[in-house]
Motif scaffolding. Sequence first.
Motif, PDB file in Angstrom:
ATOM      1  N   GLU A 108      44.757 -22.940  -3.354  1.00 13.64           N
ATOM      2  CA  GLU A 108      44.254 -23.280  -2.012  1.00 13.64           C
ATOM      3  C   GLU A 108      42.932 -24.045  -2.106  1.00 13.64           C
ATOM      4  O   GLU A 108      42.523 -24.715  -1.173  1.00 13.64           O
ATOM      5  N   TRP A 109      42.274 -23.971  -3.257  1.00 12.57           N
ATOM      6  CA  TRP A 109      41.071 -24.787  -3.474  1.00 12.57           C
ATOM      7  C   TRP A 109      41.487 -26.212  -3.831  1.00 12.57           C
ATOM      8  O   TRP A 109      40.998 -27.187  -3.295  1.00 12.57           O
TER       9      TRP A 109
ATOM     10  N   VAL B  50      37.619 -23.901  -0.960  1.00 16.68           N
ATOM     11  CA  VAL B  50      38.018 -23.908   0.446  1.00 16.68           C
ATOM     12  C   VAL B  50      36.774 -24.111   1.303  1.00 16.68           C
ATOM     13  O   VAL B  50      35.682 -23.673   0.922  1.00 16.68           O
TER      14      VAL B  50
ATOM     15  N   HIS C 217      40.881 -30.852   1.177  1.00 18.16           N
ATOM     16  CA  HIS C 217      39.991 -30.443   2.265  1.00 18.16           C
ATOM     17  C   HIS C 217      38.986 -31.563   2.530  1.00 18.16           C
ATOM     18  O   HIS C 217      37.889 -31.551   1.978  1.00 18.16           O
TER      19      HIS C 217
END
Length: 537
Positions: free
Chosen positions: A113-114, A372, A463
């Motif tokens: 997720e990073w 994140v 992100h």
Amino acid sequence: MDYMLQWRVLPLLTLLASFLFLFYVQNSSKSSHKECSLIPYQHYWITSKRIVTPQGVISGSVEIKEGKILSIVKEEDWQGKSKVGHIVDYEEAVVMPGLIDVHAHLDDPGRAEWEGFPSGTKAAAAGGITTLVDMPLNSFPSTVSQETLKLKIKAAKERIYVDVGFWGGLVPENAFNASALEALLNAGVLGLKSFMCPSGINDFPMTNASHIKEGLSVLAKYRRPLLVHAEIQQDSEIHLEPKDSSDDAHSYSTYLKTRPPSWEEAAIRELVAVTKETRSGGLAEGSHLHIVHLSDSSSSLELIKEAKNGGDSITVETCPHYLAFSAEDIHDGDTRFKCAPPIRDAANKEKLWEALLEGHIDMLSSDHSPTVPELKLLDDGNFLRAWGGISSLQFVLPVTWSYGQKYGVTLEQLALWWSERPAKLAGQELKGALATGNLADIVIWEPDVEFDLNDAYPVYFKHPIISAYMGTKLPKNENIAWVWLKVGQSSLGARSNVAIRNHHQLLLNLAVLVIGPKSGFKTSLVKILISSQGMDA
Ligand SMILES: NC(=O)NC(NC(N)=O)C(=O)[O-]
Ligand SMILES: [Zn+2]
Ligand SMILES: [Zn+2]
């Protein structure tokens, strides 16, 4: 006002070419792909007025067959010769070896997720990178053993869009265990990496000079490098509150004070004591030490210069963010700019450029280390508690080129810093230069085209919000010029001899070409790089 700033973006773009067969692919039965190029021909010529070769920039053609460079021909030598195969003419666009990023954290498995292999390698391709070497930490578990390397390879397999190799971790647990280190090296890591201060990752503890000495003695046999995060903490603890109660944790200067240049200097002083043994006749002859992400351009750099002069086998990299930004420009609360070692003042930045141009800094890397958004504490803006690491893969070429204009950076220098020397560090003998016999890992881009980069711009981010290069918080007077990667054509079927200049469109198409399962290209174009070279018999 900040939000009104228009970011100038220089140019470019492109695409590139063939990621190819790589060295010793781990599971060769499963990697018998014939396809090796984004261009749908087995045998073709890339033509341009600006081809960057080790002998200089030439006008001419690169002949590519089955993913390798078959010949490079200067324009004046073409006369009267016929070319077998298709010709793809890129006109004035620059044809250069693909970038090799020897320092990126793709946090897969465990913290995908990073950043993950699909997202990270798409971002790399968008930045002109055709080969990336993944750091052993930030994924879980850390890559510190043969078994954990297998997990990395499994996570990467058929999910990558550029070639990927791996560094293994040198940690206290394996440093004195030569057979464990050898198992990791035999499993194919391209070299090892360690930290001399807390890494921020629990299962990646720091090493001291004794561990490093031991690691080098094993690496000497394999002729692979040790990469070191060179900072030694000078106080007893990492500060989560300002040392001085009148300081504000939201102000960048407070963070900067917590990691002074003396941290880097202390580490490098210990390292150069160890690297004396890498000289010819020394106990660690055959090993090599590489200092990652140098920020201090004063005493630390002097120590490295002395070691080099003395014949130590030592190199050093810095990163685009140390060359692009300075502490004075970082706004309070803007934790996107937090990294370690920290971005220092403008005078330090000027000296880093000088050292790079004079050859004292050997190469560049991204140190792409995202997380994140929540851990960047963007709303709170507390520099002491936010995650340290800058997200930058898709910007490395644009940033180096654009900010380098002021210093007269040349295309040859870009190729040296981003391809040739990184290839050598990672032991990739068939990469890093456009030369006959090498793999056709090529990036084609337009350095002279400018356009605006704003939040609507299509780049490949996990992100976008944490990128230090996007957004509106930099002062206007930086006069930033951005460059961008250009893909040559909108679809392969329509590829012609004319480069298209609609960058937005092209950027999207780059992604489609590189990654899209429906594009007709397979991710098997690219390879996992498993080293089996260099070990003394
Ligand atoms: N755990 C990390 O990714 N650390 C990284 N963090 C930075 N550079 O701020 C690094 O390379 O040291
Ligand atoms: Zn580091
Ligand atoms: Zn790093």
